[in-house]
Design an enzyme around this catalytic site. Sequence first.
Site, PDB file in Angstrom:
ATOM      1  N   GLU A 289       0.822  -1.208   0.000  1.00  0.00           N
ATOM      2  CA  GLU A 289       0.000   0.000   0.000  1.00  0.00           C
ATOM      3  C   GLU A 289       0.859   1.262   0.000  1.00  0.00           C
ATOM      4  O   GLU A 289       0.424   2.320  -0.433  1.00  0.00           O
ATOM      5  CB  GLU A 289      -0.958  -0.013   1.217  1.00  0.00           C
ATOM      6  CG  GLU A 289      -2.189   0.851   1.009  1.00  0.00           C
ATOM      7  CD  GLU A 289      -3.246   0.704   2.103  1.00  0.00           C
ATOM      8  OE1 GLU A 289      -2.957   0.118   3.163  1.00  0.00           O
ATOM      9  OE2 GLU A 289      -4.365   1.207   1.891  1.00  0.00           O
ATOM     10  N   HIS A 315       7.568 -26.890   0.820  1.00  0.00           N
ATOM     11  CA  HIS A 315       6.790 -27.951   0.169  1.00  0.00           C
ATOM     12  C   HIS A 315       5.654 -27.346  -0.641  1.00  0.00           C
ATOM     13  O   HIS A 315       4.634 -27.986  -0.864  1.00  0.00           O
ATOM     14  CB  HIS A 315       6.268 -28.913   1.243  1.00  0.00           C
ATOM     15  CG  HIS A 315       7.406 -29.505   2.028  1.00  0.00           C
ATOM     16  ND1 HIS A 315       7.996 -30.700   1.701  1.00  0.00           N
ATOM     17  CD2 HIS A 315       8.123 -29.002   3.073  1.00  0.00           C
ATOM     18  CE1 HIS A 315       9.005 -30.929   2.532  1.00  0.00           C
ATOM     19  NE2 HIS A 315       9.100 -29.914   3.373  1.00  0.00           N
ATOM     20  N   LYS A 429     -13.843   2.553  -3.066  1.00  0.00           N
ATOM     21  CA  LYS A 429     -14.633   3.025  -1.909  1.00  0.00           C
ATOM     22  C   LYS A 429     -15.801   3.871  -2.382  1.00  0.00           C
ATOM     23  O   LYS A 429     -16.924   3.733  -1.915  1.00  0.00           O
ATOM     24  CB  LYS A 429     -13.754   3.918  -1.012  1.00  0.00           C
ATOM     25  CG  LYS A 429     -12.995   3.203   0.050  1.00  0.00           C
ATOM     26  CD  LYS A 429     -12.452   4.269   1.014  1.00  0.00           C
ATOM     27  CE  LYS A 429     -11.238   3.795   1.757  1.00  0.00           C
ATOM     28  NZ  LYS A 429     -10.573   4.849   2.522  1.00  0.00           N
TER      29      LYS A 429
HETATM   30  O1  PA5 Z   1      -2.670   1.903   6.015  1.00  0.00           O
HETATM   31  C1  PA5 Z   1      -3.709   2.505   5.847  1.00  0.00           C
HETATM   32  O2  PA5 Z   1      -3.787   3.747   5.910  1.00  0.00           O
HETATM   33  C2  PA5 Z   1      -4.991   1.748   5.593  1.00  0.00           C
HETATM   34  O3  PA5 Z   1      -4.755   0.398   5.369  1.00  0.00           O
HETATM   35  C3  PA5 Z   1      -5.922   1.914   6.779  1.00  0.00           C
HETATM   36  O4  PA5 Z   1      -5.330   1.394   7.924  1.00  0.00           O
HETATM   37  C4  PA5 Z   1      -7.264   1.224   6.528  1.00  0.00           C
HETATM   38  O5  PA5 Z   1      -7.823   1.682   5.340  1.00  0.00           O
HETATM   39  C5  PA5 Z   1      -8.218   1.512   7.672  1.00  0.00           C
HETATM   40  O6  PA5 Z   1      -8.362   2.872   7.795  1.00  0.00           O
HETATM   41  P1  PA5 Z   1      -8.877   3.547   9.115  1.00  0.00           P
HETATM   42  O7  PA5 Z   1      -7.892   3.282  10.175  1.00  0.00           O
HETATM   43  O8  PA5 Z   1      -8.988   4.984   8.780  1.00  0.00           O
HETATM   44  O9  PA5 Z   1     -10.205   2.931   9.434  1.00  0.00           O
END
Ligand code: PA5
Length: 460
Positions: A289, A315, A429
């Site tokens: 990410e 394996h 989203k």
């Molecule tokens: O790393 C990130 O920013 C995302 O993976 C968030 O952790 C995830 O989308 C959850 O977001 P939030 O903590 O705002 O609910």
Amino acid sequence: MTLTIDYTNMMATAVTGGISESEWAASAAAFEAAHARFRELAASGVVGFVDVVTDEKLLAQSLAFAESAQEKFDDVVVLGIGGSALGTIALRTALLKPGWNALGAAERGGRPRLHVLDNVDPVTIAALLDRLDLARTLWIVISKSGGTAETMSQFLIVHARYGAAGLAPAGNFAFVTDPEQGALRPLARTLGVRALDIPPNVGGRFSVMTPVGILPAALAGIDVRALLAGAADMARRCETTDLRRNPAGVYAVLQWLSDTAHGKTINVFMPYSDQLRDLADWFVQLWAESLGKARRDGSFVGQTPLAALGATDQHSQVQLFMEGPANKTVTFVGVRDRDADLAMPGAFPDVTGVAYLAGHSLAELMGVELRATAGALARRGRPNLTIELERVDAWHLGGLMLLLELATAYGGQLYGVDAFDQPGVELGKQFAYAMLGRPGSEAAIKEWKTLPKPDERWQV
Ligand code: PA5
């Protein structure tokens, strides 16, 4: 206490097609510049994940809450997703006794069971809700943005259960969220729920050392001070701009060079420890990410991280790593001293297939197999490195997590992308909001309507 990286097998001196000494030497300047740019972001307060490891005030929030909550709860459930959940899962698997939630209260030292609901599959959530005693359960709702649809949905369902059972919910919830932004803050005030802070300059996947990971860990009795001390020690080691002495720099530059100059577009993360298997998932999210991005010049970058587990995957996926496309690096994580070991007895001396195992131990076998797999991969021109922890404990885990966070931050600078945003998850989203009728989604609804409809020519 030691945490080392052996990257011999990443280099051309050991592996055909590996990184040459001249490439490595030339990358020192690129690292120095990346380090300086990251330091600027940290010093100006734009990025705060390093500062939080020594933030006593922030730690005090979790410790005070954990102390006040002790003995009130048999079960603690984290509601969160992505960076709000994966760190806690990794800490739980690494630092609590195996099978923690199945142990009796005495074996848990009176600490609660720890569950993490990081998805919205109703089958999982309904099953857990059916098992728990609501009065003796603490729900920690974790969301940096304070508005993530999955987490808010979980919260609404759980909260309603208290009303239906005639229970006052306030004391059974804690929120962990941004100090100002999002829906959870005002909700905390309305409901009288205690809210702990995620500093505004710490994003989800970099937040494990804030109350996001520290509060659940403290409640379960993990030595959070040692975790933070290990992280702080790593932060100090990584202050240097001398690439050869900066472990996170070494990791970042090796992967970046392997990807951009040697076609190693996949980064396999393979601990040889069941305790570290969920750390691999945490790392996958962090690397993917943060670094999988479109650059301003229109190019696309990022190594694809892949989780594996030694020795189990010898394996399974190792066949692919050995003989499939030569597009991978493998990061092994080894453990020098394990919490337990079992020796192989010398039964059946006449059976050649088992006699050689006599006198060896399982910990030894794990270590030998790691070295054997690393050597075999190197032999076939498949670059790999080994991070070795002296042991799996809070201190070493804190150090390793901070190393990987810093490597990711340096990686962002080396690739020329912002490691701290995630614009690529937005469109999906918005489409989901549009389908659920969230106000403000009119533009997404319009765009959704322009998408091709399912076409029966392409269905079976
Ligand atoms: O790393 C990130 O920013 C995302 O993976 C968030 O952790 C995830 O989308 C959850 O977001 P939030 O903590 O705002 O609910």
